[in-house]
Design an enzyme around this catalytic site. Structure first.
Site, PDB file in Angstrom:
ATOM      1  N   SER A 254       0.852  -1.192   0.000  1.00 30.39           N
ATOM      2  CA  SER A 254       0.000   0.000   0.000  1.00 30.39           C
ATOM      3  C   SER A 254       0.887   1.240   0.000  1.00 30.39           C
ATOM      4  O   SER A 254       2.106   1.153   0.029  1.00 30.39           O
ATOM      5  CB  SER A 254      -0.894   0.005   1.239  1.00 30.39           C
ATOM      6  OG  SER A 254      -0.098   0.287   2.377  1.00 30.39           O
ATOM      7  N   LYS A 255       0.246   2.382   0.011  1.00 32.77           N
ATOM      8  CA  LYS A 255       0.964   3.658   0.020  1.00 32.77           C
ATOM      9  C   LYS A 255       1.936   3.740   1.197  1.00 32.77           C
ATOM     10  O   LYS A 255       2.991   4.352   1.108  1.00 32.77           O
ATOM     11  CB  LYS A 255      -0.034   4.811   0.141  1.00 32.77           C
ATOM     12  CG  LYS A 255      -0.638   5.198  -1.176  1.00 32.77           C
ATOM     13  CD  LYS A 255      -0.973   6.686  -1.181  1.00 32.77           C
ATOM     14  CE  LYS A 255      -1.552   7.091  -2.512  1.00 32.77           C
ATOM     15  NZ  LYS A 255      -0.679   7.830  -3.365  1.00 32.77           N
ATOM     16  N   ARG A 256       1.540   3.120   2.277  1.00 33.59           N
ATOM     17  CA  ARG A 256       2.351   3.123   3.480  1.00 33.59           C
ATOM     18  C   ARG A 256       3.766   2.593   3.218  1.00 33.59           C
ATOM     19  O   ARG A 256       4.730   2.983   3.876  1.00 33.59           O
ATOM     20  CB  ARG A 256       1.639   2.226   4.499  1.00 33.59           C
ATOM     21  CG  ARG A 256       2.064   2.307   5.928  1.00 33.59           C
ATOM     22  CD  ARG A 256       0.958   1.695   6.799  1.00 33.59           C
ATOM     23  NE  ARG A 256       0.545   0.367   6.319  1.00 33.59           N
ATOM     24  CZ  ARG A 256       1.177  -0.752   6.593  1.00 33.59           C
ATOM     25  NH1 ARG A 256       2.266  -0.742   7.320  1.00 33.59           N
ATOM     26  NH2 ARG A 256       0.725  -1.913   6.128  1.00 33.59           N
ATOM     27  N   HIS A 257       3.889   1.693   2.268  1.00 28.77           N
ATOM     28  CA  HIS A 257       5.202   1.146   1.949  1.00 28.77           C
ATOM     29  C   HIS A 257       5.956   2.005   0.932  1.00 28.77           C
ATOM     30  O   HIS A 257       6.995   1.612   0.434  1.00 28.77           O
ATOM     31  CB  HIS A 257       5.069  -0.271   1.373  1.00 28.77           C
ATOM     32  CG  HIS A 257       4.366  -1.215   2.293  1.00 28.77           C
ATOM     33  ND1 HIS A 257       3.076  -1.627   2.084  1.00 28.77           N
ATOM     34  CD2 HIS A 257       4.775  -1.796   3.440  1.00 28.77           C
ATOM     35  CE1 HIS A 257       2.732  -2.451   3.065  1.00 28.77           C
ATOM     36  NE2 HIS A 257       3.731  -2.567   3.899  1.00 28.77           N
ATOM     37  N   GLY A 258       5.392   3.155   0.625  1.00 31.17           N
ATOM     38  CA  GLY A 258       6.038   4.015  -0.363  1.00 31.17           C
ATOM     39  C   GLY A 258       5.687   3.624  -1.786  1.00 31.17           C
ATOM     40  O   GLY A 258       6.290   4.097  -2.740  1.00 31.17           O
TER      41      GLY A 258
END
Ligand code: GLU
Length: 490
Positions: A254-258
């Protein structure tokens, strides 16, 4: 099905393509190129409610930016068009009618309310959720009755209620499913549009697709597709499901992982060469060791045998490292040309236009350090912007005071002012200033530290004398004078 390799990337235009999505496109493309086959782009736009404006262009622009070319599809056409599913509706309806006529599908008149209520009840009773085949077993009379009431309907597939469906997946091997676990899924919705399952099967056949290579999330849909191919009496393509991509914490990417959309990577200063290399390793490997490969090498060696089953791990640090590596390998002029648009969009109008010759001389000074093109505006700002902002105290090095610092800056400006412009090279400047430093009995740290801050406003920069050479006598002496002024008004 032809012997020839024909593979497709079938994006739904519902937003900006993500890395997983583009990885699917790329693996299909690599497979097609490796086998001298065709790579087709087909836009799956039948879910009208989810389509977002501009999404098709984002997807196609992204592929073009990466250098992934397609043989058939939007923008290029081809013999199996149209390549937008919304323009192929009559084909899906014809297939659905054929299935209804042969008793392999049926009209279902259940209201959405009934279906929703059914699911709720199943959830309450902890039963498997799904349609209960109610309309499958209507009598002829009951059916006529519903028709005469003008009820709206959907078409559902009459899924075998026992037995198993299996495939030999080219990546995952033998996979099978109990048929009773799949309900009678919808083929045509009440608005006359097909579902994904109906359209994908009709088109994969109509477009003569040899291999359906797609993300693992579609594996559970495969028994439906297999049964549909059979019911329509169509030859089956091979299926291959590409491994999932997880974040480094093994959670869903997800976005959280960049992980962002493809175009965000471009805007963040990643280069296509690095992304291609990086994405190739999300599920495939050359030999389990080699990390850095050109697209030509990847294309030459790509095989499905070397696509693994285990989830691939998305590692943003690795992408960044790889990007820096590709940037270091570029020709200076190529790197400068890629940096330029980033400067142009970040800098105020009075610093523009960017002088190409000047940029060409600056670029080698940062080529070793830069990891993404988007770092360039900040990294290079003092080469362009003469209004440096720094704390005047930072000019004063340890063991010195304001008057002695002003004196050293004046002296350096004086020395540099006397240098013949033809001699303003870093070796000459270094010799000259080292001698001055010694004469003033200053340590290198003191003398050059003060000069560095005065010229750049920073403490960490490329080599001092090379910077001076690139900036030129006028700019350097002006900055030294500005530093003196800063200290005197302080
Ligand atoms: N339209 C589907 C998607 O957006 C394609 C799935 C498939 O390749 O069958 O991923």
């Amino acid at each position: 099905m032809s012997d020839n390799v024909r593979v497709r990337y079938a994006p739904s235009p519902t937003g900006n393509p993500h890395i997983g999505n583009i990885r699917t496109a790329m693996f299909n493309w690599l497979f097609a190129r490796r086998h001298d086959g065709q790579f087709i782009v087909r836009v799956e736009d039948t879910d009208q409610g989810r389509i977002t404006e501009g999404a098709v262009d984002h997807i196609l622009d992204g592929l073009e930016w990466l250098g992934i070319d397609w043989d058939e599809g939007p923008r290029v056409g081809g013999p199996y068009g149209p390549y937008f599913q919304s323009e192929r509706l009559e084909r899906y309806n014809a297939a659905a009618e054929q299935l209804v006529a042969s008793g392999k599908a049926y009209r279902c008149y259940c209201t959405p309310e009934r279906v929703a209520e059914l699911r709720k009840e199943q959830a309450r009773n902890k039963q498997r959720q799904g349609y209960d085949s109610h309309c499958r077993f209507l009598t002829g009379e009951e059916r006529e009755e519903k028709e005469s009431q003008g009820l709206s309907w959907v078409v559902r597939f009459a899924m075998p209620q026992s037995g198993v469906t299996s495939v030999e997946d080219v990546i995952r091997g033998h996979v099978e499913w109990q048929n009773e676990l799949t309900d009678d899924f919808v083929l045509v919705k009440s608005d006359g549009f097909p579902t994904y399952h109906m359209a994908v099967v009709v088109d994969d056949h109509a477009m003569d697709i040899s291999h359906v290579l797609r993300a693992e999330e579609w594996l559970p849909s495969t028994p439906r597709h297999v049964q549909l191919f059979r019911a329509l009496d169509l030859p089956m393509p091979r299926f291959g499901h590409l491994p999932m991509i997880l974040g480094s914490d093994r959670a869903k990417l997800s976005k959280r992982h960049g992980a962002t959309s493809l175009m965000e990577y471009r805007d963040d200063g990643f280069v296509p060469e690095a992304l291609i290399n990086f994405m190739a390793l999300l599920g495939w490997s050359l030999d389990g060791e080699t990390d850095v490969m050109t697209v030509d090498t990847i294309r030459e060696h790509f095989t499905l045998e070397r696509v693994g089953k285990p989830a691939a791990i998305f590692d943003l640090d690795k992408l960044q490292w790889m990007n820096g590596m590709y940037l270091r390998q570029l020709d200076v002029s190529d790197l400068a040309d890629r940096i330029r648009p980033f400067l142009e969009s970040a800098y105020p109008a009075d610093l523009l236009p960017i002088d190409r010759e000047y940029l060409l001389r600056i670029t080698p000074l940062v080529q070793e350090r830069i990891k993404t093109l988007a770092e360039a505006p900040e990294m290079l700002s003092y080469f362009f912007d003469d209004t440096l902002e720094y704390d005047p105290d930072s000019l004063v090095q340890r063991g010195m005071d304001t008057p002695s610092t002003m004196a050293l800056l004046r002296r350096a400006a004086d020395d540099l002012g006397k240098v013949d412009p033809a001699d303003f090279g870093h070796e000459h400047l270094e010799g000259l200033l080292r001698a001055t430093g010694q004469e003033l009995e200053l340590s290198g740290r003191q003398f050059f530290g003060a000069l560095r801050t005065a010229i750049t406003g920073r403490t960490a920069t490329p080599p001092l004398f090379e910077m001076m050479e690139v900036m030129g006598a006028e700019r350097v002496t002006q900055r030294l004078a500005a530093a003196v002024a800063n200290l005197s008004s302080h």
